[in-house]
Scaffold this motif. Structure first.
Motif, PDB file in Angstrom:
ATOM      1  N   GLY A  14       0.882  -1.034   0.009  1.00  0.00           N
ATOM      2  CA  GLY A  14       0.000   0.003   0.070  1.00  0.00           C
ATOM      3  C   GLY A  14       1.017   1.418  -0.025  1.00  0.00           C
ATOM      4  N   GLU A  15       2.081   1.278   0.776  1.00  0.00           N
ATOM      5  CA  GLU A  15       2.850   2.545   0.616  1.00  0.00           C
ATOM      6  C   GLU A  15       3.428   2.665  -0.809  1.00  0.00           C
ATOM      7  OE1 GLU A  15       4.845   5.270   1.952  1.00  0.00           O
ATOM      8  OE2 GLU A  15       3.942   4.312   3.590  1.00  0.00           O
ATOM      9  N   LYS A  16       3.833   1.617  -1.149  1.00  0.00           N
ATOM     10  CA  LYS A  16       4.635   2.025  -2.620  1.00  0.00           C
ATOM     11  C   LYS A  16       3.527   2.237  -3.612  1.00  0.00           C
ATOM     12  CE  LYS A  16       8.427   1.993  -2.196  1.00  0.00           C
ATOM     13  NZ  LYS A  16       9.662   1.316  -2.278  1.00  0.00           N
ATOM     14  N   LEU A  17       2.346   1.562  -3.621  1.00  0.00           N
ATOM     15  CA  LEU A  17       1.533   1.838  -4.748  1.00  0.00           C
ATOM     16  C   LEU A  17       0.979   3.192  -4.554  1.00  0.00           C
ATOM     17  CD1 LEU A  17      -0.455  -1.699  -4.454  1.00  0.00           C
ATOM     18  CD2 LEU A  17       0.812  -0.687  -6.563  1.00  0.00           C
ATOM     19  N   TRP A  18       0.785   3.930  -3.451  1.00  0.00           N
ATOM     20  CA  TRP A  18       0.362   5.225  -3.443  1.00  0.00           C
ATOM     21  C   TRP A  18       1.451   6.119  -3.598  1.00  0.00           C
ATOM     22  CZ3 TRP A  18      -4.714   7.005  -2.275  1.00  0.00           C
ATOM     23  CH2 TRP A  18      -4.915   8.048  -1.888  1.00  0.00           C
TER      24      TRP A  18
END
Length: 727
Positions: free
Chosen positions: A482-486
């Motif tokens: 979630g961190e890297k996708l956003w």
């Protein structure tokens, strides 16, 4: 000289995914009993751009998102906030509105503006879903502010995702997953601002060609959609399947949490659920796999079109997946023709688009796959994301092994390496060993790169992983994806993983709406402790007092045991704790009578049972999700024995008379594995005995549950607290 007073500027609050931009103020806003969630009446029923930000028909509106937020705040803080519709809000309130695009035209459809000031909190989204993502940020701030009285720092955030697709894909065909669990996976995904679920509804274990697997028709095959139409009802799995009403309720639930659902029926490979009923539909030669449908058979494609026609109206998504991976590589053009015809079929008949797993490299042919088909890249052997983009395909990054979570596999990761993903992975990175190579990776700003996510495959079927084990694996991975996708590398470039991980852990352990963690609250190492000297009062300090049910009694046991609980087949002891997941230790003294019913229960809960034996083995049996695992422990009748089991992060160890005797193991019978793996069993604690009339007969004493793993010497020390010695 007179100095100038310097104002304190609030640092960027920690949330996952990280805020893209933060302008800190000074001071704090504090949640209190007068706080309300105020919904702007101009947008209470949705905004003009809502439909453009989702694949789903009838997306949720601000009022529906506010109701989800209301329940979350109540569970996290204990404060029951009211939801009102009003154009004005006060200093205690949280205001939800739209129109951020008119203020900030560069925000994308899921972006939002967050203002925390002395005038209250305002969340202004471009769309209703964007505003909901703002509530996720506020919710996480509240979780981490529990020791500060839920005080949040004043400041202004401008936040938006870098990628439009942030997906959690799950194989629910090879692991039966109850609908209640799917709700929790949705809640988990939404918490980290994922916007897409992708459900893989049919599959079977890995297959060999027919000449090497003559019993191919006997292998497990899952199909999770159950219709009342007799033409298709036969394919539904008996262990777990979902009705049209189940799917309607599920989609309503996830839409109120900002999620889309991509349904997948995977053909023409992975189709044993169909070929076992129609063996003549499989490719008719011994060099083909039994789960490959014969696309040259004139009955096959009309069947698949009819199958989708039966189920398409169950789903709100404007995009569906036809799978199309791992098919017979000698039939490339036949497969490519099928894929294109399915694209046309969906477009013409349903006004919907399709996506597929990358397969063009493996399926060589002269027919070009329609460029309007969205491709989930998963393996360089099967497709090249760089070539796909050059040919005009939209691409999503689920590249194995980085984005693949496959429990107990030898090929992919059993647990995702979060540190690796945090430091090295990005949605545009398809080769973490060579990130600067443009023939192996895309540009971060590639317009045809829609995003990516995490794919959970359950290749080794239900018995290879328990529901709770699986949820634990997924929950430890979704936060970092979630961190890297956003936000991409923006946060990982300036906050080390070692600083990020502890805060991520606190968030993960406090997500509202999650029960699958199975970690009961405790004031110390003892979760429950019943010595039965004072009835069924809990001596742990947690007040988990039990209840004697259906004639269970406390008797004088003698033999150094003082008082103990006596059970008959119909009686049992109920506790307030359903189960505990690893790490833990459970220990008890037990004296079975000479006569036991088949499959007599020692412990039971929703997650499984501990049996004194079963119909085929005299040993103690662990049962999880309907699957049984033998131990080497035989409890002698008419004699006191000490039984204990303990799970750490690697294995479940069984102790008999305070000595380690076995680990709970699963034998993987797949043709390319043929090996044992250790299991992490969830300890059932809801009842000692069974509420279903099948309890073990005999005495129980010294029942203890610890919130950590324990070992042989400590087990002996613990066991002897409740009895003088072994007989």
């Amino acid at each position: 000289p007179t100095g100038t007073k310097k104002c304190h500027v609030n640092p960027t609050p920690f949330v996952i995914p990280s805020l893209q931009e933060w302008d800190g103020g000074s001071g704090n806003w504090k949640l209190n009993a007068n706080t309300r969630i105020v919904v702007d009446p101009s947008f209470a029923n949705g905004g003009a751009l809502d439909a453009d930000s989702t694949f789903m028909r009838n997306p949720s509106n601000l009022k529906q998102y506010a109701a989800s937020f209301q329940a979350d705040i109540s569970e996290v803080t204990g404060v029951n906030v009211e939801v009102v519709v009003s154009s004005t809000y006060g200093a205690n309130d949280i205001f939800l509105t739209l129109g951020a695009d008119s203020t900030d035209p560069e925000l994308n459809n899921e972006g939002y503006l967050l203002d925390i000031t002395r005038k209250g909190i305002s969340i202004q989204g471009v769309t209703s879903r964007g505003a909901f993502w703002g509530t996720r940020s506020v919710l996480q701030m509240l979780i981490l502010a529990d020791e500060r009285g839920y005080a949040l720092p004043h400041g202004h955030a401008r936040d938006f995702p870098n990628y439009s697709e942030r997906k959690f894909m799950q194989d629910i065909a090879r692991k039966p997953i109850p609908m209640s669990d799917l709700h929790e996976y949705a809640t988990l995904s939404s918490f980290y601002k994922f916007n897409t679920l992708h459900h893989h509804y049919n599959d079977n274990p890995g297959m060999q060609v027919k000449s090497l697997m003559p019993d191919w028709q006997t292998k497990y095959a899952g199909f999770r959609l159950r219709t009342e139409n007799p033409e298709y009802s036969m394919y539904a799995s008996n262990d777990t399947s979902y009705t049209k009403q189940d799917m309607r309720e599920f989609q309503d639930f996830i839409k109120a949490r900002g999620l889309d659902l991509i349904p997948e029926i995977d053909t023409p490979a992975h189709s044993l659920c169909f070929t076992k009923f129609h063996p003549n539909w499989s490719i008719q030669n011994d060099t083909a796999r039994g789960d490959w449908l014969d696309l040259g058979n004139p009955e096959v494609q009309p069947f698949l079109e009819g199958l989708w026609t039966e189920f398409i109206d169950w789903f709100d998504s404007r995009e569906v997946s036809i799978g199309a991976d791992e098919y017979d590589p000698t039939k490339g053009d036949l497969a490519r023709k099928f894929i294109n015809s399915m694209h046309d079929y969906f477009a013409t008949n349903f006004n919907r688009s399709i996506r597929m797993w990358g397969s063009d490299v493996r399926l060589q042919g002269s027919i070009e796959i329609n460029q309007n088909i969205h491709t989930d890249h998963w393996d360089w052997t099967y497709s090249s994301p760089v070539d796909l983009v050059k040919r005009g395909h939209k691409v999503s990054n689920l590249n194995a092994p980085d984005s693949y979570l496959v429990p107990r596999t030898l090929s992919y990761e059993d647990f995702i390496d979060s540190r690796k993903i945090y430091n090295l992975w990005e949605p545009w990175v398809f080769d973490i060993f060579d990130k600067t190579n443009t023939s192996r990776n895309l540009s971060p700003n590639e317009p045809l790169l829609t995003g990516g996510g995490l794919g959970n495959w359950n290749d080794f079927l239900s018995e290879s992983v328990t529901r709770v084990e699986l949820f634990d694996r997924v929950s430890r991975a979704l936060d970092v994806f979630g961190e890297k996708l956003w936000a991409g590398a923006k946060n990982s470039d300036h906050i080390s993983y070692d600083k990020w991980a502890p805060l991520a852990k606190k968030l993960r352990e406090n997500i509202p709406g999650i029960t699958l963690r199975r970690r009961p609250q405790t004031k110390g190492q003892f979760v429950m402790s019943y010595d039965f000297e004072n009835g069924v009062t809990d001596a742990s300090g947690n007040a988990y007092d039990a209840t004697l049910q259906n004639g269970a009694t406390i008797v004088e046991a003698g033999e150094g045991h003082g008082r103990a609980a006596q059970l008959t087949p119909d009686s049992y002891i109920s506790t307030p704790v359903d189960a505990i997941s690893y790490p833990y230790a459970v220990a008890m003294w037990i004296k079975p009578s000479g006569d036991q019913q088949p499959n007599a229960v020692i412990l039971e809960s929703e997650d499984g049972r501990v049996l004194i034996s079963n119909n085929t083995s005299p040993t103690v049996i662990f049962e999880q999700d309907g699957n049984q695992y033998n131990t080497q422990v035989i409890l002698p009748p008419g004699q006191w024995s000490h039984l204990a089991f303990s799970a750490d992060t690697q294995q479940t160890t069984v102790f008999f008379n305070m000595r380690r005797v076995a680990t709970v193991q699963y034998y993987n019978p797949r043709w390319d594995v043929l090996a044992n793996s250790t299991m992490l069993v969830t300890a059932p604690l809801s009842t000692i005995g069974s509420a279903k009339g099948n309890s073990m007969s005999g005495l129980v004493d010294g029942f203890v549950v610890l919130d950590r793993a324990s070992y042989g010497g400590e087990m002996a020390f613990l066991g002897k607290r409740y009895a003088d010695a072994l007989p």
